[in-house]
Design a protein around this motif. Structure first.
Motif, PDB file in Angstrom:
ATOM      1  N   ALA A  96      27.903  37.514  45.466  1.00 51.80           N
ATOM      2  CA  ALA A  96      29.070  37.374  46.339  1.00 51.80           C
ATOM      3  C   ALA A  96      30.330  37.429  45.484  1.00 51.80           C
ATOM      4  O   ALA A  96      30.379  36.869  44.382  1.00 51.80           O
ATOM      5  N   VAL A  97      31.341  38.105  45.990  1.00 53.88           N
ATOM      6  CA  VAL A  97      32.641  38.186  45.331  1.00 53.88           C
ATOM      7  C   VAL A  97      33.612  37.304  46.112  1.00 53.88           C
ATOM      8  O   VAL A  97      33.779  37.473  47.321  1.00 53.88           O
ATOM      9  N   LEU A  98      34.210  36.346  45.411  1.00 60.63           N
ATOM     10  CA  LEU A  98      35.069  35.358  46.064  1.00 60.63           C
ATOM     11  C   LEU A  98      36.462  35.355  45.448  1.00 60.63           C
ATOM     12  O   LEU A  98      36.618  35.671  44.258  1.00 60.63           O
ATOM     13  N   PRO A  99      37.477  34.999  46.229  1.00 59.89           N
ATOM     14  CA  PRO A  99      38.835  34.914  45.674  1.00 59.89           C
ATOM     15  C   PRO A  99      38.998  33.675  44.797  1.00 59.89           C
ATOM     16  O   PRO A  99      38.484  32.604  45.125  1.00 59.89           O
ATOM     17  N   LEU A 100      39.695  33.835  43.681  1.00 58.81           N
ATOM     18  CA  LEU A 100      40.054  32.672  42.887  1.00 58.81           C
ATOM     19  C   LEU A 100      40.952  31.755  43.718  1.00 58.81           C
ATOM     20  O   LEU A 100      41.752  32.234  44.532  1.00 58.81           O
ATOM     21  N   PRO A 101      40.827  30.448  43.541  1.00 53.78           N
ATOM     22  CA  PRO A 101      41.714  29.543  44.289  1.00 53.78           C
ATOM     23  C   PRO A 101      43.179  29.822  43.967  1.00 53.78           C
ATOM     24  O   PRO A 101      43.533  30.075  42.817  1.00 53.78           O
ATOM     25  N   ALA A 102      44.003  29.795  44.985  1.00 52.23           N
ATOM     26  CA  ALA A 102      45.435  29.972  44.767  1.00 52.23           C
ATOM     27  C   ALA A 102      45.990  28.782  43.991  1.00 52.23           C
ATOM     28  O   ALA A 102      45.542  27.649  44.192  1.00 52.23           O
ATOM     29  N   PRO A 103      46.937  29.018  43.091  1.00 55.03           N
ATOM     30  CA  PRO A 103      47.534  27.888  42.353  1.00 55.03           C
ATOM     31  C   PRO A 103      48.163  26.880  43.308  1.00 55.03           C
ATOM     32  O   PRO A 103      48.788  27.253  44.299  1.00 55.03           O
TER      33      PRO A 103
END
Length: 267
Positions: A96-103
Motif C-alpha cells: 500500500a502507498v500512503l501519504p506522509l502525515p502533513a506537518p
C-alpha cells in the motif's frame, strides 16, 4: 496487469524505498497483510496499492483485497515485477502507498507521558521503540534532527502497526523541546550510565518526556545545556551497554508501573 519494470507506477513505488523519493512525493510504503490492515484500522488513507495473485491464497488476503477495492485504486502486478518493487525478500502480495502525515504544529498540551528519540539511526530499533510506545499508550513521539526517518520501510515494518497509531514530531531541536516542556511543566528524564540515582528512584508519575539517545554516543551534547533528570539503569553484569530499544522499554514501563500503582492506591 502490470508486467514491466518500466511502468511509471512501479518506478514511483521503487523511488519510495529512499528518503529522497519519500520526501519528494510525500508518500511511503506499507508492505504485507498485517501492516496494511493496521493502516486501514487506524483510519489512514491509502493512495493506491499493488497486489499479486499470492494475496488471494489466504482468506485474510482475500478479505483485505475486497476491502481495499472499496477505498483506493489498485493495480495487479506479476510476481517478478512485484518482487522488484517490494522491500522484503519474501513479499506476501500487497504493497500500500500512503501519504506522509502533513506537518503539524509542535504541541505538548495533552502529554502525560511522551518520548524523545535523539539521534537513533538503526531502523529496527526505531521501529521497536515506536511499537513499545504504542503498546504502552504513548501517543506522541518527538524525533530530533539527526534521528533516522521513521517512514522508511524497515521502521514501518518493525513498528508492527505502531507507526499508524502515534503522532511523530520530526526535526525538533533540543532547545524547542525543552522550551515547550517547560511551558507545560513536563519533566525530561534521560537514561545515563553516569547518573547517581536509578530509574526506579525517579518520580515518573508526573508529566514526563523520556529521552532516548543514540546507540553509540547516547544523548547529544546539546542536552547538557538544559536542566534534565538523568537516571541510571543498573547493569550488574558485564555487558558494555543495553540495546537502545530495550532501554526505552524499561523506562517506559517503569513509568507505567508507577502510574498503575498510584491508581491502585487511590482506589
Amino acid at each position: 496487469m502490470i508486467t514491466s519494470n518500466s511502468n511509471s507506477t512501479i518506478k514511483l513505488v521503487k523511488s519510495l524505498h529512499h528518503k529522497k523519493g519519500r520526501d519528494e512525493h510525500k508518500l511511503f510504503l506499507a508492505e504485507g497483510i498485517h501492516l496494511v490492515q493496521e493502516a486501514l484500522q487506524a483510519g489512514w488513507k491509502v493512495q493506491f496499492y499493488l497486489w499479486t495473485a499470492k494475496l488471494g491464497e489466504s482468506v485474510e488476503g482475500r478479505e483485505l483485497l475486497e476491502r481495499l477495492q472499496t477505498v483506493a485504486p489498485g493495480y495487479e502486478v506479476n510476481e517478478a515485477v512485484f518482487k522488484g518493487a517490494a522491500e522484503t525478500e519474501s513479499p506476501t502480495g500487497i504493497i500500500a502507498v500512503l501519504p506522509l502525515p502533513a506537518p503539524v504544529e509542535f504541541d505538548l498540551s495533552d502529554v502525560s507521558l511522551g518520548l524523545i528519540v535523539d539521534g537513533v539511526q538503526d531502523p529496527g530499533n526505531i521501529g521497536t521503540i515506536i511499537r513499545t510506545a504504542w503498546a504502552s499508550g504513548i501517543r506522541k513521539l518527538i524525533f530530533t534532527p539527526k534521528t533516522a526517518d521513521p517512514y522508511q520501510g524497515k521502521v514501518v515494518r518493525s513498528s508492527m502497526g505502531g507507526i499508524f497509531n502515534v503522532r511523530i514530531f520530526r526535526n525538533e531541536p533540543p532547545g524547542s523541546i525543552i522550551a515547550a516542556a517547560g511551558q507545560k511543566r513536563i519533566q525530561v528524564v534521560a537514561g545515563d550510565v553516569r547518573a547517581d540515582r536509578t530509574y526506579f528512584e525517579a518520580d515518573l508519575t508526573v508529566p514526563t518526556l523520556i529521552l532516548i539517545g543514540s546507540e553509540g554516543r547516547g544523548i547529544a551534547p546539546d542536552w547538557e545545556n538544559f536542566s534534565i533528570q538523568n537516571v541510571l539503569i543498573p547493569q550488574p553484569g558485564k555487558a558494555e551497554s543495553l540495546n537502545v530499544a530495550v532501554s526505552a522499554g524499561i523506562l517506559i514501563y517503569e513509568a507505567l508501573r508507577q502510574r498503575l500503582n498510584m491508581d491502585t492506591c487511590k482506589s
